[in-house]
Write an enzyme that holds these catalytic residues in place. Structure first.
Site, PDB file in Angstrom:
ATOM      1  N   HIS A 108      -4.019  -1.559   0.936  1.00  0.00           N
ATOM      2  CA  HIS A 108      -5.122  -1.759  -0.010  1.00  0.00           C
ATOM      3  C   HIS A 108      -4.670  -2.459  -1.301  1.00  0.00           C
ATOM      4  CE1 HIS A 108      -9.274   0.196  -0.993  1.00  0.00           C
ATOM      5  NE2 HIS A 108      -9.173  -1.003  -1.535  1.00  0.00           N
ATOM      6  N   ASP A 158     -16.359  -2.333   7.171  1.00  0.00           N
ATOM      7  CA  ASP A 158     -15.172  -2.213   6.329  1.00  0.00           C
ATOM      8  C   ASP A 158     -15.212  -0.919   5.521  1.00  0.00           C
ATOM      9  OD1 ASP A 158     -12.887  -4.016   4.781  1.00  0.00           O
ATOM     10  OD2 ASP A 158     -13.965  -2.686   3.411  1.00  0.00           O
ATOM     11  N   LYS A 199      -8.202   0.943   5.222  1.00  0.00           N
ATOM     12  CA  LYS A 199      -7.111   0.515   4.334  1.00  0.00           C
ATOM     13  C   LYS A 199      -6.276   1.709   3.880  1.00  0.00           C
ATOM     14  CE  LYS A 199     -10.471  -2.720   2.401  1.00  0.00           C
ATOM     15  NZ  LYS A 199     -11.678  -1.890   2.442  1.00  0.00           N
ATOM     16  N   TYR A 233     -12.191   5.224  -0.297  1.00  0.00           N
ATOM     17  CA  TYR A 233     -13.646   5.321  -0.451  1.00  0.00           C
ATOM     18  C   TYR A 233     -14.152   6.734  -0.142  1.00  0.00           C
ATOM     19  CZ  TYR A 233     -13.452   0.159  -0.060  1.00  0.00           C
ATOM     20  OH  TYR A 233     -13.162  -1.166  -0.202  1.00  0.00           O
TER      21      TYR A 233
END
Length: 282
Positions: free
Chosen positions: A106, A43, A73, A48
């Site tokens: 997200h 994931d 996401k 990120y």
């Protein structure tokens, strides 16, 4: 590895590997280590800033693409039909993959940030439905959607989200939202499974862990999957990566489950989808 069947027929492992904060070389090595330890669900997310590292870790693992389940996401500042399509292609390029197994919104648009949040979410979802129809995404879903956001999406959606990834851990597990998702045949996935470290030192959890000869972390992760919720713990330590997937040789009793269910609130992030970007106080 136990798998859950999504509402589109695709299957997803109930334990995966989270990559939040796993960047650069550390990210590459942790993904490689996770895959060699038996994880197939990986994931990540555009926010990120590690999709490139995750992609390199996947390649370095030598695992067959068909044996992996890769999630990314769409960030909340990139919502909308055109932007969603563009950002998806950027994620795919950074990951160096031809398709994603799962792509999530997200965070939902909300009234605080969008004049017409319902339309923004609907337009974003339409883009994702089209990408799924083109075979670029196997399953599409959402993250941090409350019931109000899902109800609104249902008004225009042709595809019901397969997953809702939400904050879910001992001390904050959003029972009503989970029950709603299950009624809609939407699988729930947990983020922050160890309550940002607040589970450590809890006497109830320590007692249960001692009884099963397991760690507090393993007990928390097991509690989540016994709720039929997917869990994606993150770690850069090979030992912990191994430990976090070693959850299938013990079972929590009904009493254990109830004790954990009834723990007072702890470790709540303060993040709420209807008021982002601000956190609530406390």
């Amino acid at each position: 590895m136990k798998k859950l069947t999504l509402n589109d027929g695709n299957k997803i492992p109930i334990v995966g590997f989270g990559t939040y904060k796993a960047t650069a070389q550390e990210g590459i090595e942790s993904v490689k280590s996770a895959i060699s330890s038996g994880y197939s669900l990986i994931d990540t997310a555009a926010a990120y800033e590690n999709e490139e590292a995750v992609g390199k870790g996947i390649k370095a693992s030598g695992a067959s693409r068909e044996d992996l389940f890769i999630t990314s996401k769409l960030w909340r500042e990139s919502l909308g039909y055109e932007t969603a399509k563009k950002e998806f292609e950027n994620s795919l390029k950074r990951l160096d993959l031809e398709y994603l197994d799962l792509y999530l919104i997200h965070w939902p648009a909300n009234a605080k940030n969008y004049d017409n949040w319902q339309k923004t979410n609907a337009d974003t979802w339409r883009a994702m439905e089209e990408l799924q129809a083109e075979g670029k995404i196997k399953s599409i879903g959402v993250s941090n959607f409350f019931e109000e956001h899902l109800d609104s999406l249902f008004q225009t959606a042709n595809v019901i989200p397969s997953i809702n990834q939400i904050e879910f851990h001992p001390g904050y597990w959003q029972q009503e939202l989970v029950a709603f998702c299950k009624r809609q045949n939407i699988v729930v996935e947990s983020w922050s499974p160890l309550a940002r470290g607040k589970v450590f030192g809890n006497e109830v959890l320590e007692e249960i862990a001692k009884k099963h000869n397991k760690t507090v972390a393993q007990v928390c992760l097991k509690w989540i999957i016994q709720h039929e919720v997917i869990v994606i713990p993150k770690s850069n330590s090979p030992q912990r990566i191994e430990e976090n997937i070693n959850l299938f040789d013990f079972e929590l009793s009904e009493t254990d489950m109830e004790q954990i269910n009834n723990l007072p609130e702890m470790g709540f992030s303060g993040e709420l989808p209807n008021i982002w970007p601000d956190k609530i106080q406390g």
